[in-house]
Design an enzyme around this catalytic site. Structure first.
Site, mmCIF file in Angstrom:
data_model
loop_
_atom_site.group_PDB
_atom_site.id
_atom_site.type_symbol
_atom_site.label_atom_id
_atom_site.label_comp_id
_atom_site.label_asym_id
_atom_site.label_seq_id
_atom_site.Cartn_x
_atom_site.Cartn_y
_atom_site.Cartn_z
ATOM 1 C CE1 TYR A 154 -4.624 1.307 -0.644
ATOM 2 C CE2 TYR A 154 -4.172 2.427 1.517
ATOM 3 C CZ TYR A 154 -4.674 1.994 -0.157
ATOM 4 O OH TYR A 154 -5.799 3.031 0.337
ATOM 5 C CE LYS A 161 -7.285 6.078 0.089
ATOM 6 N NZ LYS A 161 -8.095 6.808 -0.055
HETATM 7 N N1 LIG Z 1 -11.471 -0.822 -3.345
HETATM 8 C C1 LIG Z 1 -11.193 -0.812 -2.226
HETATM 9 O O1 LIG Z 1 -10.257 -1.857 -1.974
HETATM 10 C C2 LIG Z 1 -10.793 0.632 -1.352
HETATM 11 C C3 LIG Z 1 -10.863 -0.148 -0.172
HETATM 12 C C4 LIG Z 1 -10.609 0.977 1.306
HETATM 13 C C5 LIG Z 1 -10.641 3.015 0.646
HETATM 14 N N2 LIG Z 1 -10.926 2.630 -0.970
HETATM 15 C C6 LIG Z 1 -10.426 4.389 -1.868
HETATM 16 O O2 LIG Z 1 -12.181 4.096 -2.016
HETATM 17 C C7 LIG Z 1 -12.074 5.631 -3.156
HETATM 18 C C8 LIG Z 1 -13.087 4.920 -4.595
HETATM 19 O O3 LIG Z 1 -11.350 4.184 -5.140
HETATM 20 P P1 LIG Z 1 -12.483 2.792 -5.626
HETATM 21 O O4 LIG Z 1 -11.961 1.512 -4.965
HETATM 22 O O5 LIG Z 1 -14.310 2.753 -5.657
HETATM 23 O O6 LIG Z 1 -11.963 2.195 -7.691
HETATM 24 P P2 LIG Z 1 -12.345 3.346 -8.510
HETATM 25 O O7 LIG Z 1 -11.574 3.428 -8.928
HETATM 26 O O8 LIG Z 1 -14.086 2.568 -9.255
HETATM 27 O O9 LIG Z 1 -12.873 5.112 -8.308
HETATM 28 C C9 LIG Z 1 -11.682 6.177 -7.917
HETATM 29 C C10 LIG Z 1 -12.128 7.450 -8.336
HETATM 30 O O10 LIG Z 1 -11.174 8.002 -8.788
HETATM 31 C C11 LIG Z 1 -11.062 8.702 -10.302
HETATM 32 N N3 LIG Z 1 -9.978 9.385 -9.907
HETATM 33 C C12 LIG Z 1 -9.136 9.843 -9.413
HETATM 34 N N4 LIG Z 1 -8.043 10.329 -9.702
HETATM 35 C C13 LIG Z 1 -9.135 11.312 -9.829
HETATM 36 C C14 LIG Z 1 -8.770 12.532 -10.477
HETATM 37 N N5 LIG Z 1 -7.901 13.722 -10.834
HETATM 38 N N6 LIG Z 1 -9.568 13.360 -10.588
HETATM 39 C C15 LIG Z 1 -10.993 13.063 -10.131
HETATM 40 N N7 LIG Z 1 -11.306 11.621 -9.836
HETATM 41 C C16 LIG Z 1 -9.843 11.149 -10.185
HETATM 42 C C17 LIG Z 1 -11.382 8.124 -10.850
HETATM 43 O O11 LIG Z 1 -11.684 8.140 -11.473
HETATM 44 C C18 LIG Z 1 -12.546 6.978 -9.913
HETATM 45 O O12 LIG Z 1 -13.664 7.408 -10.794
HETATM 46 C C19 LIG Z 1 -10.780 5.417 -3.088
HETATM 47 O O13 LIG Z 1 -10.377 6.313 -2.267
HETATM 48 C C20 LIG Z 1 -10.242 4.373 -2.978
HETATM 49 O O14 LIG Z 1 -8.698 4.478 -2.137
HETATM 50 C C21 LIG Z 1 -10.523 1.764 -2.193
#
Ligand SMILES: NC(=O)c1ccc[n+]([C@@H]2O[C@H](COP(=O)([O-])OP(=O)(O)OC[C@H]3O[C@@H](n4cnc5c(N)ncnc54)[C@H](O)[C@@H]3O)[C@@H](O)[C@H]2O)c1
Length: 272
Positions: A154, A161
């Site tokens: 990570y 985070k």
């Molecule tokens: N998937 C996991 O295991 C997990 C776990 C905990 C937290 N998260 C967090 O959840 C959030 C959403 O991620 P996800 O897993 O749904 O993946 P995802 O890829 O579906 O979503 C990430 C989003 O970030 C957007 N993004 C990236 N750069 C950008 C920018 N410059 N401007 C605007 N948008 C931008 C992308 O277009 C995308 O829609 C993130 O913060 C991620 O760290 C994910």
């Protein structure tokens, strides 16, 4: 309907596997009206039908690193929805090479990109929508256990985070004066586009599944339902919190799975 009459902005839908999609789904089921954003033209064609699925024709281009996009946001929201009640920030990015190998080798460039896109964007987005965010409103971001604790691969995203979770507390204090709440959900691992950039993500998923109290991984529906609660008036007294939606994995001081002297996988409490 818990969100009947409420309006919100959802930032971070890339496709139907996105956590932001799960949040929008839960909010829509509870009567919310929403506007959506997309990062670039490639994602526009994915986000538009999703917005339509949730009864919305309001879809804006938003790269959080583009000040011009942020500058115009409040006016567009005002024109289309008027004032809004909630904002979801589900945005994170780090260069792929920074999410494998050793953290000590993270470049300054990768560090700055991860912090700017994944942390500073919560501040800049919140500031951009403040003129149209109602008193009593709610801001929600997404974080992960790799912030407060070590999680393999990570790396710089863990540092981001940790900073994001701290930002939630500082923002919660500032915006509290306006009766606006700011919270984070710390989601368990889910196979999304963003997660596919993390090295050995399949191992992380499997490890969480076997070692969490609920013995499964979370779904975007699990996260969506908890998010809907934090965005709603049901959570009117909750701010500055990091709420874990991870099948309980974060409470484990020791995993259930271990290896015996011969290297066989066993339950930890059967170890001799
Ligand atoms: N998937 C996991 O295991 C997990 C776990 C905990 C937290 N998260 C967090 O959840 C959030 C959403 O991620 P996800 O897993 O749904 O993946 P995802 O890829 O579906 O979503 C990430 C989003 O970030 C957007 N993004 C990236 N750069 C950008 C920018 N410059 N401007 C605007 N948008 C931008 C992308 O277009 C995308 O829609 C993130 O913060 C991620 O760290 C994910």
């Amino acid at each position: 309907m818990i969100l009947k009459g409420k309006k919100g902005l959802i930032v971070g839908v890339a496709n139907a596997k996105s956590i932001a999609y799960g949040i929008a789904e839960a909010c829509h089921a509870q009567g919310a009206q929403m506007a959506f954003t997309y990062l670039n033209d490639a994602l526009k064609k994915r986000v538009e039908p999703i917005a339509e699925e949730f009864g919305s024709k309001f879809v804006y281009e938003l790269d959080v690193n583009n000040p011009a996009h942020l500058d115009g946001l409040a006016d567009r929201i005002k024109k289309d929805l008027g004032e809004i009640d909630f904002v979801v920030h589900a945005v994170a990015y780090a260069p792929k090479e920074a999410l494998e190998g050793e953290f000590v080798n993270t470049t300054k460039e990768a560090f700055d990109i991860a912090m700017g896109t994944s942390v500073y964007s919560l501040l800049s987005l919140t500031r951009a929508v403040l003129p149209v965010l109602k008193e009593g409103g709610s801001v929600l971001t997404l974080t992960y256990l790799g912030g407060p604790k070590f999680v393999p691969h990570y790396n710089v995203m863990g540092v981001a985070k940790a900073a994001l979770e701290s930002s939630v507390r500082y923002l919660a204090h500032d915006l509290g004066a306006k009766n606006i709440r700011v919270n984070a959900i710390s989601a368990g691992p889910i196979k999304t586009l963003a997660a596919s950039g993390i090295g050995d993500f399949r191992m992380i998923l499997r490890y969480n599944e076997v070692n969490s109290p609920l013995k499964r991984n979370v779904t975007t529906e699990d996260v969506g339902n908890s998010a809907m609660y934090l965005l709603s008036d049901l959570a009117s007294g909750v701010t500055g919190e990091v709420h874990y939606v991870d099948c309980g994995y974060n409470i484990m001081g020791m995993g259930d799975v271990a290896t015996d002297a011969e290297g066989n996988t066993i339950l930890a409490w059967d170890a001799k």
